[in-house]
Design a protein around this motif. Structure first.
Motif, PDB file in Angstrom:
ATOM      1  N   PRO A 162       9.239  -1.988 -10.568  1.00 54.08           N
ATOM      2  CA  PRO A 162       9.363  -1.876  -8.308  1.00 54.08           C
ATOM      3  C   PRO A 162       9.266  -0.242  -8.568  1.00 54.08           C
ATOM      4  CG  PRO A 162      11.852  -1.676 -10.184  1.00 54.08           C
ATOM      5  CD  PRO A 162      10.354  -1.904 -11.082  1.00 54.08           C
ATOM      6  N   THR A 163       9.090   0.966  -9.418  1.00 54.89           N
ATOM      7  CA  THR A 163       8.749   2.099  -8.901  1.00 54.89           C
ATOM      8  C   THR A 163       7.873   2.993 -10.535  1.00 54.89           C
ATOM      9  OG1 THR A 163       9.072   3.808  -7.715  1.00 54.89           O
ATOM     10  CG2 THR A 163      10.946   3.161  -9.358  1.00 54.89           C
ATOM     11  N   LEU A 164       6.901   4.044 -10.448  1.00 54.40           N
ATOM     12  CA  LEU A 164       6.381   4.509 -10.685  1.00 54.40           C
ATOM     13  C   LEU A 164       6.782   5.608 -11.153  1.00 54.40           C
ATOM     14  CD1 LEU A 164       3.037   3.107  -9.846  1.00 54.40           C
ATOM     15  CD2 LEU A 164       4.254   2.476 -12.340  1.00 54.40           C
ATOM     16  N   ARG A 165       7.917   6.020 -10.637  1.00 59.71           N
ATOM     17  CA  ARG A 165       8.480   7.574 -10.472  1.00 59.71           C
ATOM     18  C   ARG A 165       9.279   7.117 -11.593  1.00 59.71           C
ATOM     19  NH1 ARG A 165      10.737   5.827  -4.879  1.00 59.71           N
ATOM     20  NH2 ARG A 165      12.541   5.552  -5.645  1.00 59.71           N
ATOM     21  N   CYS A 166       9.305   8.881 -11.999  1.00 57.31           N
ATOM     22  CA  CYS A 166       9.909   8.829 -13.555  1.00 57.31           C
ATOM     23  C   CYS A 166      10.370  10.340 -13.368  1.00 57.31           C
ATOM     24  CB  CYS A 166       9.644   8.459 -15.077  1.00 57.31           C
ATOM     25  SG  CYS A 166      10.230   8.186 -16.119  1.00 57.31           S
ATOM     26  N   ASN A 167      11.597  10.298 -14.252  1.00 56.67           N
ATOM     27  CA  ASN A 167      12.336  12.301 -14.762  1.00 56.67           C
ATOM     28  C   ASN A 167      12.393  12.795 -15.692  1.00 56.67           C
ATOM     29  OD1 ASN A 167      13.833   9.976 -15.599  1.00 56.67           O
ATOM     30  ND2 ASN A 167      15.634  10.221 -14.302  1.00 56.67           N
ATOM     31  N   HIS A 168      11.914  11.524 -16.412  1.00 58.90           N
ATOM     32  CA  HIS A 168      11.096  12.149 -17.981  1.00 58.90           C
ATOM     33  C   HIS A 168       9.773  12.021 -18.164  1.00 58.90           C
ATOM     34  CE1 HIS A 168      14.523  10.830 -20.261  1.00 58.90           C
ATOM     35  NE2 HIS A 168      14.989  12.069 -19.597  1.00 58.90           N
ATOM     36  N   PRO A 199       0.307  -1.126   0.051  1.00 61.00           N
ATOM     37  CA  PRO A 199       0.011  -0.128  -0.419  1.00 61.00           C
ATOM     38  C   PRO A 199       0.789   1.243  -0.328  1.00 61.00           C
ATOM     39  CG  PRO A 199      -0.778  -1.610   1.496  1.00 61.00           C
ATOM     40  CD  PRO A 199       0.355  -2.369   1.455  1.00 61.00           C
ATOM     41  N   ASP A 200       2.107   1.524   0.708  1.00 59.66           N
ATOM     42  CA  ASP A 200       3.174   2.593   0.831  1.00 59.66           C
ATOM     43  C   ASP A 200       3.870   2.727  -0.451  1.00 59.66           C
ATOM     44  OD1 ASP A 200       1.310   2.893   2.490  1.00 59.66           O
ATOM     45  OD2 ASP A 200       2.991   2.043   4.092  1.00 59.66           O
ATOM     46  N   SER A 201       3.779   1.651  -2.012  1.00 62.45           N
ATOM     47  CA  SER A 201       5.083   1.912  -2.739  1.00 62.45           C
ATOM     48  C   SER A 201       3.929   1.633  -3.989  1.00 62.45           C
ATOM     49  CB  SER A 201       5.754   0.166  -2.223  1.00 62.45           C
ATOM     50  OG  SER A 201       6.495  -0.129  -3.613  1.00 62.45           O
ATOM     51  N   SER A 202       4.804   1.955  -4.781  1.00 56.48           N
ATOM     52  CA  SER A 202       4.279   2.507  -6.165  1.00 56.48           C
ATOM     53  C   SER A 202       4.661   1.047  -7.181  1.00 56.48           C
ATOM     54  CB  SER A 202       4.353   3.262  -6.882  1.00 56.48           C
ATOM     55  OG  SER A 202       6.035   3.790  -7.302  1.00 56.48           O
ATOM     56  N   ALA A 203       5.669   0.151  -6.472  1.00 51.65           N
ATOM     57  CA  ALA A 203       5.644  -0.926  -7.444  1.00 51.65           C
ATOM     58  C   ALA A 203       4.669  -1.604  -7.349  1.00 51.65           C
ATOM     59  CB  ALA A 203       5.990  -1.924  -5.966  1.00 51.65           C
ATOM     60  N   ALA A 204       4.664  -2.311  -9.230  1.00 53.09           N
ATOM     61  CA  ALA A 204       3.405  -2.475  -9.238  1.00 53.09           C
ATOM     62  C   ALA A 204       4.037  -3.949 -10.638  1.00 53.09           C
ATOM     63  CB  ALA A 204       2.791  -1.512 -10.088  1.00 53.09           C
ATOM     64  N   LEU A 205       2.089  -4.369 -10.416  1.00 53.42           N
ATOM     65  CA  LEU A 205       2.350  -5.596 -11.460  1.00 53.42           C
ATOM     66  C   LEU A 205       1.087  -5.112 -12.274  1.00 53.42           C
ATOM     67  CD1 LEU A 205       3.167  -9.357 -11.365  1.00 53.42           C
ATOM     68  CD2 LEU A 205       1.106  -8.295 -11.472  1.00 53.42           C
ATOM     69  N   LYS A 206       1.403  -5.471 -14.021  1.00 54.31           N
ATOM     70  CA  LYS A 206       0.113  -5.897 -14.619  1.00 54.31           C
ATOM     71  C   LYS A 206       0.044  -6.953 -16.406  1.00 54.31           C
ATOM     72  CE  LYS A 206      -3.033  -2.488 -17.121  1.00 54.31           C
ATOM     73  NZ  LYS A 206      -3.146  -1.346 -18.044  1.00 54.31           N
ATOM     74  N   PRO A 207      -0.627  -7.238 -15.883  1.00 50.70           N
ATOM     75  CA  PRO A 207      -0.333  -8.266 -17.203  1.00 50.70           C
ATOM     76  C   PRO A 207       0.180  -7.813 -18.438  1.00 50.70           C
ATOM     77  CG  PRO A 207      -1.233  -9.272 -15.525  1.00 50.70           C
ATOM     78  CD  PRO A 207      -0.971  -8.067 -15.286  1.00 50.70           C
ATOM     79  N   SER A 258       5.821   0.429 -16.428  1.00 46.20           N
ATOM     80  CA  SER A 258       6.160   2.132 -16.177  1.00 46.20           C
ATOM     81  C   SER A 258       6.843   2.656 -15.009  1.00 46.20           C
ATOM     82  CB  SER A 258       4.386   3.235 -15.980  1.00 46.20           C
ATOM     83  OG  SER A 258       4.149   3.692 -15.993  1.00 46.20           O
ATOM     84  N   GLY A 259       7.503   4.064 -15.302  1.00 47.11           N
ATOM     85  CA  GLY A 259       8.087   4.288 -14.383  1.00 47.11           C
ATOM     86  C   GLY A 259       9.798   5.008 -15.047  1.00 47.11           C
ATOM     87  N   GLU A 260      10.950   4.733 -14.384  1.00 46.94           N
ATOM     88  CA  GLU A 260      12.210   4.664 -14.708  1.00 46.94           C
ATOM     89  C   GLU A 260      12.406   4.376 -13.452  1.00 46.94           C
ATOM     90  OE1 GLU A 260      15.414   4.001 -15.661  1.00 46.94           O
ATOM     91  OE2 GLU A 260      14.114   4.433 -17.130  1.00 46.94           O
ATOM     92  N   PRO A 261      12.932   2.571 -13.826  1.00 46.81           N
ATOM     93  CA  PRO A 261      13.934   1.446 -12.611  1.00 46.81           C
ATOM     94  C   PRO A 261      15.194   1.703 -11.847  1.00 46.81           C
ATOM     95  CG  PRO A 261      13.496   0.949 -14.089  1.00 46.81           C
ATOM     96  CD  PRO A 261      12.602   1.697 -15.200  1.00 46.81           C
ATOM     97  N   THR A 262      15.690   2.663 -13.025  1.00 48.53           N
ATOM     98  CA  THR A 262      16.661   3.020 -12.288  1.00 48.53           C
ATOM     99  C   THR A 262      16.522   4.404 -11.239  1.00 48.53           C
ATOM    100  OG1 THR A 262      17.505   4.597 -13.492  1.00 48.53           O
ATOM    101  CG2 THR A 262      18.559   2.774 -14.324  1.00 48.53           C
ATOM    102  N   LEU A 263      15.723   4.380 -10.667  1.00 50.18           N
ATOM    103  CA  LEU A 263      15.482   5.322  -9.540  1.00 50.18           C
ATOM    104  C   LEU A 263      14.921   4.564  -8.319  1.00 50.18           C
ATOM    105  CD1 LEU A 263      13.477   8.059 -10.955  1.00 50.18           C
ATOM    106  CD2 LEU A 263      16.080   8.263 -11.319  1.00 50.18           C
ATOM    107  N   GLU A 317       6.946   7.569  -1.690  1.00 50.06           N
ATOM    108  CA  GLU A 317       6.785   5.985  -1.375  1.00 50.06           C
ATOM    109  C   GLU A 317       7.891   5.939  -0.188  1.00 50.06           C
ATOM    110  OE1 GLU A 317       7.036   3.548  -4.651  1.00 50.06           O
ATOM    111  OE2 GLU A 317       8.266   5.219  -5.875  1.00 50.06           O
ATOM    112  N   LYS A 318       7.265   3.874  -0.105  1.00 49.08           N
ATOM    113  CA  LYS A 318       8.451   3.775   0.414  1.00 49.08           C
ATOM    114  C   LYS A 318       9.170   2.686  -0.419  1.00 49.08           C
ATOM    115  CE  LYS A 318       8.316  -0.501   3.299  1.00 49.08           C
ATOM    116  NZ  LYS A 318       7.521  -1.334   4.430  1.00 49.08           N
ATOM    117  N   ASP A 319      10.624   2.739  -0.735  1.00 50.03           N
ATOM    118  CA  ASP A 319      10.871   1.373  -1.853  1.00 50.03           C
ATOM    119  C   ASP A 319      11.563   0.084  -1.094  1.00 50.03           C
ATOM    120  OD1 ASP A 319      12.131   3.731  -3.777  1.00 50.03           O
ATOM    121  OD2 ASP A 319      13.300   4.394  -2.566  1.00 50.03           O
TER     122      ASP A 319
END
Length: 306
Positions: free
Chosen positions: A63-69, A23-31, A133-138, A85-87
């Motif tokens: 592992p994250t939906l954060r992105c710098n683009h 619940p505290d993270s944007s790590a997500a999965l979607k087929p 989605s997001g940039e995983p290297t963040l 968010e919590k990593d």
């Protein structure tokens, strides 16, 4: 299309089929669409044609939906950003993948179009695409996450915008993708709309790809063509690609889907013929040959001459 402007990010994304790891993270999965098509006996993703990936055994996650683009062509929603968010610990992510993948595909178990064999295969993934989605290297534990996924016996694909070369150097997926959004700094800034100018860092990430091939890991560059915005100067793209040493190159049309429809029009989506012509204009400047093409996905795959 979801308007979602006033909805909490998590609620809106759950409505789109995202399964969250915590619940505290944007790590997500979607087929993805191709996973579901393959499960019901339909077509598979072009990655099956080019790289032998079985679509219904592929997990699409991040592992994250954060992105710098904030790329114009991105199908994700910038309105649904997570501010804090919590990593998660990588072990927690890996442990929950089977449960979330099964939950996400749950409705397909009773479908008359899904065989018992296909269903059981889908519950035993052998490919992990860190590309939702997001940039995983963040995500600060990305190298460890990839190492753990590699230990499952499956293959790993990592898709990155290349803005964090120092993180990418520590990551050892089965196949490393880096996006090349333009042939020069000006085009990059116009289409990627980055938080800051990362162009030099992206060129560094791309130039590192040549060293990866020596380690047995596969490397790829993805070029997403948007008509009238970044579909000029094929020689410029070719120069960067040639210097990178990447094993594969995917030249793909922008697809007018998701939230990109708010930023671009259907006129920005090239036809497969246009992707072909652009690729043919690059080839004289490259030591690559065409490995295959998929007109449904409007993509051409190039492979470096050995």
């Amino acid at each position: 299309m979801h308007s979602g402007q006033c909805e909490p990010p998590e609620k809106a994304l759950r409505g789109m089929g995202y399964q969250f790891f915590h619940p505290d993270s944007s790590a997500a999965l979607k087929p993805c669409l191709w996973c579901k098509r393959s499960l019901t006996g339909g077509d598979q993703c072009y990655k099956n044609q080019f790289y032998g990936i079985t679509s219904h055994r592929c997990v699409q996650m991040t592992p994250t939906l954060r992105c710098n683009h904030k790329c114009l062509f991105c199908w994700r929603s910038f309105e649904h950003e997570y501010t804090g968010e919590k990593d998660l610990d990588p072990k927690e992510i890996v442990a929950r993948i089977p449960f979330l993948q099964k939950k996400a595909l749950g409705g397909y178990k009773v479908s008359p179009r899904v065989t018992k064999e296909k269903w059981e295969e889908a519950l035993q993934p052998d490919q992990y695409a860190i590309s939702l989605s997001g940039e995983p290297t963040l995500y600060p534990h990305l190298p460890e996450l990839i190492d753990l996924l590699n230990q499952t016996g499956g293959t790993t694909f990592l898709v990155s915008n290349g803005t964090m070369p120092n993180v990418l150097k520590q990551c050892h997926p089965y196949q490393k993708y880096i996006s090349l959004t333009g042939p020069d700094r000006e085009t990059y800034l116009r289409i990627a709309r980055p938080d800051e100018d990362y162009w030099d860092r992206i060129l560094e990430s791309l130039s590192d790809l040549g060293h990866e091939t020596d380690t047995g890991h596969r490397t790829a560059i993805r070029v997403t063509l948007v008509r009238g915005i970044n579909d000029q100067n094929p020689e410029g793209y070719a120069r960067i690609i040639q210097e990178s040493g990447a094993q594969f190159v995917e030249v793909k049309a922008y697809m007018h889907v998701g939230y990109s429809q708010r930023r671009l029009t259907i006129k920005h989506m090239p036809l497969h013929d246009e992707v072909e012509r652009f690729t043919q204009r690059m080839l004289p400047h490259l030591s690559y040959k065409i490995r295959g093409e998929n007109s449904l996905s409007r993509v051409i795959c190039l492979e470096r001459d050995s």
